[in-house]
Design a protein around this motif. Structure first.
Motif, PDB file in Angstrom:
ATOM      1  N   LEU A 178      -4.394  -2.874   3.147  1.00 46.50           N
ATOM      2  CA  LEU A 178      -3.073  -3.335   3.547  1.00 46.50           C
ATOM      3  C   LEU A 178      -3.218  -4.123   4.845  1.00 46.50           C
ATOM      4  O   LEU A 178      -3.693  -3.605   5.850  1.00 46.50           O
ATOM      5  CB  LEU A 178      -2.124  -2.152   3.756  1.00 46.50           C
ATOM      6  CG  LEU A 178      -0.692  -2.497   4.169  1.00 46.50           C
ATOM      7  CD1 LEU A 178       0.019  -3.220   3.040  1.00 46.50           C
ATOM      8  CD2 LEU A 178       0.073  -1.223   4.550  1.00 46.50           C
ATOM      9  N   ARG A 179      -2.826  -5.389   4.842  1.00 43.15           N
ATOM     10  CA  ARG A 179      -2.943  -6.246   6.019  1.00 43.15           C
ATOM     11  C   ARG A 179      -1.540  -6.564   6.539  1.00 43.15           C
ATOM     12  O   ARG A 179      -0.693  -7.067   5.801  1.00 43.15           O
ATOM     13  CB  ARG A 179      -3.690  -7.530   5.677  1.00 43.15           C
ATOM     14  CG  ARG A 179      -3.802  -8.511   6.857  1.00 43.15           C
ATOM     15  CD  ARG A 179      -4.555  -9.751   6.441  1.00 43.15           C
ATOM     16  NE  ARG A 179      -5.937  -9.426   6.073  1.00 43.15           N
ATOM     17  CZ  ARG A 179      -6.756 -10.280   5.463  1.00 43.15           C
ATOM     18  NH1 ARG A 179      -6.315 -11.490   5.134  1.00 43.15           N
ATOM     19  NH2 ARG A 179      -7.996  -9.913   5.172  1.00 43.15           N
TER      20      ARG A 179
ATOM     21  N   ASP B  18     -13.444  -2.405  -5.546  1.00 44.59           N
ATOM     22  CA  ASP B  18     -12.969  -1.471  -6.557  1.00 44.59           C
ATOM     23  C   ASP B  18     -11.493  -1.774  -6.821  1.00 44.59           C
ATOM     24  O   ASP B  18     -10.680  -1.759  -5.890  1.00 44.59           O
ATOM     25  CB  ASP B  18     -13.128  -0.034  -6.055  1.00 44.59           C
ATOM     26  CG  ASP B  18     -12.794   0.992  -7.118  1.00 44.59           C
ATOM     27  OD1 ASP B  18     -12.120   0.639  -8.109  1.00 44.59           O
ATOM     28  OD2 ASP B  18     -13.187   2.168  -6.950  1.00 44.59           O
ATOM     29  N   PRO B  19     -11.099  -2.058  -8.052  1.00 43.19           N
ATOM     30  CA  PRO B  19      -9.698  -2.375  -8.358  1.00 43.19           C
ATOM     31  C   PRO B  19      -8.732  -1.273  -7.936  1.00 43.19           C
ATOM     32  O   PRO B  19      -7.546  -1.534  -7.711  1.00 43.19           O
ATOM     33  CB  PRO B  19      -9.702  -2.554  -9.882  1.00 43.19           C
ATOM     34  CG  PRO B  19     -11.113  -2.915 -10.215  1.00 43.19           C
ATOM     35  CD  PRO B  19     -11.967  -2.162  -9.232  1.00 43.19           C
ATOM     36  N   ALA B  20      -9.238  -0.055  -7.844  1.00 42.11           N
ATOM     37  CA  ALA B  20      -8.370   1.061  -7.470  1.00 42.11           C
ATOM     38  C   ALA B  20      -8.206   1.196  -5.961  1.00 42.11           C
ATOM     39  O   ALA B  20      -7.406   2.002  -5.499  1.00 42.11           O
ATOM     40  CB  ALA B  20      -8.916   2.375  -8.044  1.00 42.11           C
TER      41      ALA B  20
ATOM     42  N   ALA C 152       0.613  -7.524   3.307  1.00 40.12           N
ATOM     43  CA  ALA C 152      -0.087  -8.164   2.189  1.00 40.12           C
ATOM     44  C   ALA C 152      -1.166  -7.224   1.673  1.00 40.12           C
ATOM     45  O   ALA C 152      -1.861  -6.567   2.453  1.00 40.12           O
ATOM     46  CB  ALA C 152      -0.704  -9.490   2.620  1.00 40.12           C
ATOM     47  N   ILE C 153      -1.295  -7.145   0.368  1.00 40.37           N
ATOM     48  CA  ILE C 153      -2.312  -6.313  -0.265  1.00 40.37           C
ATOM     49  C   ILE C 153      -3.568  -7.156  -0.482  1.00 40.37           C
ATOM     50  O   ILE C 153      -3.518  -8.204  -1.128  1.00 40.37           O
ATOM     51  CB  ILE C 153      -1.815  -5.740  -1.595  1.00 40.37           C
ATOM     52  CG1 ILE C 153      -0.530  -4.924  -1.387  1.00 40.37           C
ATOM     53  CG2 ILE C 153      -2.889  -4.882  -2.240  1.00 40.37           C
ATOM     54  CD1 ILE C 153      -0.713  -3.731  -0.491  1.00 40.37           C
ATOM     55  N   VAL C 154      -4.673  -6.701   0.088  1.00 41.55           N
ATOM     56  CA  VAL C 154      -5.953  -7.409  -0.051  1.00 41.55           C
ATOM     57  C   VAL C 154      -6.830  -6.610  -1.014  1.00 41.55           C
ATOM     58  O   VAL C 154      -7.248  -5.484  -0.688  1.00 41.55           O
ATOM     59  CB  VAL C 154      -6.661  -7.557   1.312  1.00 41.55           C
ATOM     60  CG1 VAL C 154      -7.978  -8.308   1.137  1.00 41.55           C
ATOM     61  CG2 VAL C 154      -5.752  -8.281   2.298  1.00 41.55           C
TER      62      VAL C 154
ATOM     63  N   GLN D  99       5.682   1.215  -2.339  1.00 41.91           N
ATOM     64  CA  GLN D  99       6.381   0.149  -1.630  1.00 41.91           C
ATOM     65  C   GLN D  99       7.335   0.708  -0.588  1.00 41.91           C
ATOM     66  O   GLN D  99       7.465   0.162   0.518  1.00 41.91           O
ATOM     67  CB  GLN D  99       7.147  -0.726  -2.630  1.00 41.91           C
ATOM     68  CG  GLN D  99       7.845  -1.918  -1.988  1.00 41.91           C
ATOM     69  CD  GLN D  99       6.885  -2.881  -1.315  1.00 41.91           C
ATOM     70  OE1 GLN D  99       5.737  -3.036  -1.769  1.00 41.91           O
ATOM     71  NE2 GLN D  99       7.331  -3.527  -0.248  1.00 41.91           N
ATOM     72  N   SER D 100       7.991   1.820  -0.902  1.00 35.99           N
ATOM     73  CA  SER D 100       8.934   2.416   0.050  1.00 35.99           C
ATOM     74  C   SER D 100       8.217   2.897   1.304  1.00 35.99           C
ATOM     75  O   SER D 100       8.735   2.773   2.420  1.00 35.99           O
ATOM     76  CB  SER D 100       9.686   3.581  -0.606  1.00 35.99           C
ATOM     77  OG  SER D 100       8.781   4.593  -1.032  1.00 35.99           O
ATOM     78  N   ALA D 101       7.002   3.436   1.137  1.00 43.06           N
ATOM     79  CA  ALA D 101       6.232   3.901   2.290  1.00 43.06           C
ATOM     80  C   ALA D 101       5.789   2.731   3.158  1.00 43.06           C
ATOM     81  O   ALA D 101       5.777   2.824   4.394  1.00 43.06           O
ATOM     82  CB  ALA D 101       5.021   4.694   1.815  1.00 43.06           C
ATOM     83  N   ILE D 102       5.432   1.609   2.533  1.00 41.32           N
ATOM     84  CA  ILE D 102       5.029   0.428   3.292  1.00 41.32           C
ATOM     85  C   ILE D 102       6.204  -0.112   4.094  1.00 41.32           C
ATOM     86  O   ILE D 102       6.074  -0.466   5.272  1.00 41.32           O
ATOM     87  CB  ILE D 102       4.467  -0.640   2.340  1.00 41.32           C
ATOM     88  CG1 ILE D 102       3.151  -0.153   1.723  1.00 41.32           C
ATOM     89  CG2 ILE D 102       4.249  -1.962   3.082  1.00 41.32           C
ATOM     90  CD1 ILE D 102       2.561  -1.113   0.717  1.00 41.32           C
ATOM     91  N   GLU D 103       7.381  -0.190   3.479  1.00 42.33           N
ATOM     92  CA  GLU D 103       8.566  -0.688   4.178  1.00 42.33           C
ATOM     93  C   GLU D 103       8.927   0.209   5.355  1.00 42.33           C
ATOM     94  O   GLU D 103       9.313  -0.272   6.426  1.00 42.33           O
ATOM     95  CB  GLU D 103       9.736  -0.779   3.203  1.00 42.33           C
ATOM     96  CG  GLU D 103       9.545  -1.849   2.132  1.00 42.33           C
ATOM     97  CD  GLU D 103      10.669  -1.864   1.121  1.00 42.33           C
ATOM     98  OE1 GLU D 103      11.552  -0.978   1.209  1.00 42.33           O
ATOM     99  OE2 GLU D 103      10.673  -2.751   0.235  1.00 42.33           O
ATOM    100  N   GLU D 104       8.788   1.509   5.170  1.00 36.58           N
ATOM    101  CA  GLU D 104       9.076   2.435   6.262  1.00 36.58           C
ATOM    102  C   GLU D 104       8.056   2.283   7.383  1.00 36.58           C
ATOM    103  O   GLU D 104       8.402   2.364   8.569  1.00 36.58           O
ATOM    104  CB  GLU D 104       9.067   3.878   5.740  1.00 36.58           C
ATOM    105  CG  GLU D 104       9.507   4.918   6.755  1.00 36.58           C
ATOM    106  CD  GLU D 104      10.964   4.747   7.172  1.00 36.58           C
ATOM    107  OE1 GLU D 104      11.275   5.118   8.326  1.00 36.58           O
ATOM    108  OE2 GLU D 104      11.773   4.247   6.376  1.00 36.58           O
TER     109      GLU D 104
END
Length: 207
Positions: A52-53, A46-48, A40-42, A17-22
């Motif tokens: 990232l949108r 594969d669940p893994a 938003a996470i799409v 989450q910190s990397a996404i915010e940065e």
């Protein structure tokens, strides 16, 4: 894409989450986008693996500003015109042009171009040309070529060379020239946790 390069996110990286915010902060500070939405996470097959949108809206591609008039006493056009193209074709390329004749018997012509992300790296190439004509007395030309490297977020290292040349065009024609070395460090402190109290933007040129 340009947005992906600015974000610094690579396919296959683990979710943080910190990397996404940065990364979102990088988009906002780049000046290339008028609006940056929430990430938003799409989910993928594969669940893994997920996508990232991030919705973004680019800034206006360019503008032309200025004023021009005609002086009957001096028999010349006077004024100032500025032309600026940003994020050309969504690539981050930038083009600037200027014409200025506000001072009597003096005319300025300027052209600038920036090529970002050379060879896919966080390195920009900047070229600037300025030519000033002082009536029929002399001309002055300045050329700068510089590289800007962003080794980490917010930090930019600048280096380049420049050349100045003046030519006397009156009775005795002669010219003089000089070379310059350009360099500097820029730290963008906008929305920075380290400078959260009272400091929004900080720059420092070292030589």
């Amino acid at each position: 894409s340009t947005a992906e390069r600015v974000m610094g996110f690579k396919s296959g990286e683990p979710y943080r989450q910190s990397a996404i915010e940065e990364s979102l902060n990088r988009l906002r500070l780049s000046g290339l986008f008028a609006d940056v939405g929430s990430a938003a996470i799409v989910p993928g097959n594969d669940p893994a693996l997920s996508r990232l949108r991030v919705p973004v809206r680019e800034t206006s591609s360019g503008n032309l500003t200025g004023i021009v008039g005609y002086s009957g006493a001096d028999k010349r056009f006077e004024g100032d015109l500025n032309f600026h193209l940003r994020n050309i074709a969504g690539t981050g390329r930038e083009l600037r042009a200027r014409w200025s004749a506000r001072q009597k018997a003096s005319t300025l012509y300027a052209l600038g171009y920036r090529e970002p992300w050379l060879l896919g790296r966080p390195v920009d190439l900047a070229f600037n040309l300025e030519h000033v004509l002082f009536d029929t007395l002399y001309t002055r030309t300045r050329i700068d070529v510089a590289l800007e490297w962003r080794p980490v977020h917010r930090l930019t290292l600048k280096g380049g060379v420049g050349r100045d040349r003046a030519v006397v065009t009156s009775v005795i024609r002669r010219s003089e020239g000089s070379l310059r070395i350009l360099g500097g460090v820029v730290y963008d402190a906008r929305d920075s946790k380290f400078f959260a109290r009272g400091l929004d933007y900080y720059t420092q040129t070292v030589f």
